[in-house]
Each structure stands twice: as structure tokens, then as C-alpha cells.
Motif scaffolding. Structure first.
Motif, PDB file in Angstrom:
ATOM      1  N   MET A   1      -4.893 -16.521-103.514  1.00  0.00           N
ATOM      2  CA  MET A   1      -4.496 -17.301-102.899  1.00  0.00           C
ATOM      3  C   MET A   1      -4.487 -15.940-101.626  1.00  0.00           C
ATOM      4  N   HIS A   2      -4.616 -16.503-100.359  1.00  0.00           N
ATOM      5  CA  HIS A   2      -5.632 -15.700 -99.051  1.00  0.00           C
ATOM      6  C   HIS A   2      -4.343 -15.917 -97.865  1.00  0.00           C
ATOM      7  N   ASP A   3      -3.388 -15.397 -98.449  1.00  0.00           N
ATOM      8  CA  ASP A   3      -2.117 -15.399 -97.252  1.00  0.00           C
ATOM      9  C   ASP A   3      -2.384 -13.270 -96.983  1.00  0.00           C
ATOM     10  N   ALA A   4      -1.765 -13.141 -95.796  1.00  0.00           N
ATOM     11  CA  ALA A   4      -1.899 -11.740 -94.758  1.00  0.00           C
ATOM     12  C   ALA A   4      -1.508 -10.538 -95.952  1.00  0.00           C
ATOM     13  N   THR A   6      -1.637 -10.591 -99.503  1.00  0.00           N
ATOM     14  CA  THR A   6      -3.436 -10.032 -99.976  1.00  0.00           C
ATOM     15  C   THR A   6      -4.779  -9.600 -99.511  1.00  0.00           C
ATOM     16  N   ARG A   7      -4.539 -10.233 -98.661  1.00  0.00           N
ATOM     17  CA  ARG A   7      -6.066  -9.763 -97.698  1.00  0.00           C
ATOM     18  C   ARG A   7      -5.977  -8.465 -97.603  1.00  0.00           C
ATOM     19  N   LYS A 141      10.053 -18.579 -92.643  1.00  0.00           N
ATOM     20  CA  LYS A 141       8.810 -19.528 -92.310  1.00  0.00           C
ATOM     21  C   LYS A 141       8.515 -20.047 -91.495  1.00  0.00           C
ATOM     22  N   ASP A 146       5.167 -13.552 -93.141  1.00  0.00           N
ATOM     23  CA  ASP A 146       3.620 -13.570 -94.020  1.00  0.00           C
ATOM     24  C   ASP A 146       4.697 -13.821 -94.767  1.00  0.00           C
ATOM     25  N   VAL A 147       5.716 -12.923 -95.741  1.00  0.00           N
ATOM     26  CA  VAL A 147       5.561 -13.060 -97.059  1.00  0.00           C
ATOM     27  C   VAL A 147       6.940 -13.671 -96.979  1.00  0.00           C
ATOM     28  N   MET A 171       5.577 -20.815-100.193  1.00  0.00           N
ATOM     29  CA  MET A 171       4.936 -19.347 -99.019  1.00  0.00           C
ATOM     30  C   MET A 171       5.219 -17.947-100.062  1.00  0.00           C
ATOM     31  N   PRO A 172       3.572 -17.299-100.575  1.00  0.00           N
ATOM     32  CA  PRO A 172       3.721 -16.362-100.615  1.00  0.00           C
ATOM     33  C   PRO A 172       5.003 -15.388-101.035  1.00  0.00           C
TER      34      PRO A 172
END
Length: 336
Positions: A1-4, A6-7, A141, A146-147, A171-172
Motif C-alpha cells: 500500500m502506497h499511502d502517505a 506507510t511511506r 475521506k 490521509d488515513v 482507505m488505509p
């Protein structure tokens, strides 16, 4: 998952999350019994000020003023028809403050418990709980979070419903429970049981852990239980700033900035990736936590004896792993 989130976790050993919502809002004039979520519309400048507190304390993540923004809780104030509006505005104001900071700050959409008892013990069905959480999640959302941040949950069934709502909203999410009764949640879950539950979900959270509870010592004992489960998923610790005491008609927390700085470093040394505060945690606590995390070298994994020596004793002899835990539900409280 490339959510903010996780990054950011991929780039950092730890992240500093925010502190209390209620304590700060009460200091701004919020009256007991008044839903804070209405202030998103009625007093947006105060909510912006609430959000700026952790941002200016150099937190990496802060939560929206939407803890009690589900239909069940808002129905107590005849505002159940305003779920979408109140959550969307909470997120929009947060997005505005985060984007103005000039750095990467995660906006987490706070989702608290419904306050109802889940079936079979109560009347709240899984389907209705999912519907309420999903309504809130979609509005957050839309507002730009972001989450999603599910917090202060005590029942496994409600945790599962919130997880499904996050999946429906695409959504994450992160999810914490409150282990405030003899090392367990009010529904009797142990830290090991939450760790097992998380890994069985079809859409597990980005991170999980504990918030609120009885005090910083107890919360870190709970975190030790998560770590012992062997899960490699990022852990969250958001402990209260000490123990509440009723003085002069108000609730005060006895945790000093120095104590919360010690707590933050102990949490880091236990392997926690997202470290913040809960009830009573003010911007001055957060600033002390940030300075300590950046200036103190990482230490060995602390023992329970080290935790109590630095933060004070536990509220109960049990860590939740024996048979002394509770077996009843509660109406979840907000972060004060």
C-alpha cells in the motif's frame, strides 16, 4: 500500500503523534456534555488552533476532531443528520492546517466507538455498525484525511466493523483499543488477542496498538504484550499524561512534560513506531517528547521494572494474561 503514512513509516524509525483533544478544547471553553464535533462548524478558528498545537510542537501526525462523529453518538444531541457535514469539515480544517505547515504532516480521521453494545450482548448489529462507521469514513475521506484512525475501541466486534468500513471506503486505517481494566479492555480482550485479531482481518491496519487507558506505565505494559506476540506490524502507543485528579471542579492530569518525555523514549525502545499522547497531553508535553526522542540515544528494550521505576507503578497486578480480566462492555469515552 502506497499511502502517505506507510511511506513516512518507511523513511522514519518513529513518528510523533498528537495528544489530547478534550483537554485542549475544555481549556478553550468547551462545556461538559457539549459535543466537540459541533465546534467544527460553530467555532472553526478554535479547531484550527487545536490542530496547530501539535503541528507547532513538530508532530508528524494529528487526529481530526471527529471522535464522537458517528450517528449513534450524535443522536444524543439530535445531530445524527449532520454526520457527513461535521466529519467533512473536521477533515477540511485539518487538511488546511497540515498543508500550511510546509512539511509532511499526516491527517488522521478520528473514529471513536459508537457507544452502543454490539450483538449478541447488545442490540447493535454488525451491519448497522459498519453502516455508521462507513458514513463517517466517507465524510472524512471527502474532507482530505490521509488515513482513518479508529481509537478507544473495547470490543472485537466493533473493531471488525470499523475495519470493514475502512475497506468499503477504500482507505488505509490504524486501530487502537483501550486496555484500562486489569490489563484488558472492558470487553475482556488481552493485548495478545488484539494482535491475533489484527492479523486475521482481510484488510489489516497499517499500524495498531493502544491508547488512553489508566496511565503511561500501564500502557507500556500493554505494548510489551503486543511485542511479545511476534507481530511485525507497526505499533502505536498513545498514553495518558499521568493519572487524572479532580481539583477545583476540573480534571487535571499529573503527568509532567519530563514524565512524558521518559514515556516516549521507553515506547521507542520497546519498538513502538507511532508515539503520542492521549488524555491530558498538551503541546508542552509533545514538545518535550519530541526533544527527548531526537536527543536521547536508543536504549535497550526496557523491562517492566525499568518502566515502573521511571513512570510509576501499575494500576493492577494483572497484565491481562490471567483470568482476572473484565467481561462487560462500556460506552467508549473520548480523548480528553
Amino acid at each position: 500500500m502506497h499511502d502517505a503514512l506507510t511511506r513516512l513509516l518507511a523513511d522514519r524509525d518513529w513518528l510523533l503523534a498528537d495528544g489530547a483533544t478534550g483537554t485542549n478544547l475544555f481549556n478553550m471553553g468547551l462545556e461538559a456534555g457539549h459535543p466537540p464535533e459541533l465546534w467544527n462548524v460553530d467555532h472553526p478558528d478554535r479547531i484550527r488552533a487545536l490542530y496547530r498545537g501539535p503541528v507547532e510542537a513538530w508532530c508528524d501526525l494529528f487526529l481530526t476532531n471527529s471522535f464522537g462523529g458517528n450517528a449513534s453518538r450524535l443522536r444524543l444531541h439530535n445531530a445524527q443528520g449532520r454526520v457527513g457535514e461535521l466529519n467533512r469539515v473536521a477533515a477540511e480544517l485539518a487538511r488546511e492546517v497540515a498543508d500550511a505547515s510546509g512539511r509532511s504532516v499526516i491527517v488522521a480521521g478520528s473514529i471513536g466507538p459508537t457507544g452502543d453494545i454490539m450483538a449478541p450482548m447488545g442490540s447493535l448489529t454488525h451491519e448497522v455498525a459498519v453502516e455508521m462507521f462507513h458514513e463517517q469514513a466517507e465524510a472524512l475521506k471527502q474532507g482530505g484525511v490521509d488515513v482513518l484512525w479508529v481509537e478507544t475501541i473495547s470490543a472485537a466486534e466493533e473493531y471488525r466493523a470499523a475495519a470493514e468500513a475502512a475497506r468499503l471506503a477504500d482507505m488505509p486505517w490504524c486501530g487502537t483499543m483501550s486496555f484500562d481494566t486489569a490489563g484488558r479492555t472492558m470487553m475482556g480482550l488481552t493485548p495478545a488477542q488484539l494482535s491475533a485479531l489484527v492479523e486475521k482481518l482481510p484488510n489489516p491496519p497499517v499500524a495498531y496498538g493502544a491508547n488512553c487507558g489508566v496511565g503511561a506505565s500501564d500502557l507500556l505494559r500493554t505494548v510489551s504484550g503486543f511485542a511479545a506476540s511476534g507481530s511485525e506490524r507497526p505499533l502505536i502507543a498513545k498514553g495518558n499524561a499521568g493519572i487524572p485528579r479532580f481539583e477545583g471542579g476540573h480534571i487535571h492530569y499529573d503527568g509532567t512534560p519530563d514524565l512524558m518525555a521518559d514515556y516516549a523514549c521507553l515506547a521507542r525502545d520497546l519498538g513502538v513506531r507511532i508515539i503520542g499522547g492521549c488524555c491530558g497531553t498538551m503541546p508542552e508535553h509533545l514538545r518535550a517528547m519530541r526533544i527527548a526522542l531526537e536527543s536521547r540515544p536508543r536504549g535497550e528494550r526496557p523491562s517492566l521494572e525499568t518502566i515502573t521505576r521511571q513512570l510509576g507503578g501499575f494500576s493492577s497486578a494483572s497484565d491481562g494474561s490471567d483470568d482476572s480480566g473484565p467481561g462487560r462492555e462500556r460506552r467508549g469515552r473520548r480523548r480528553s
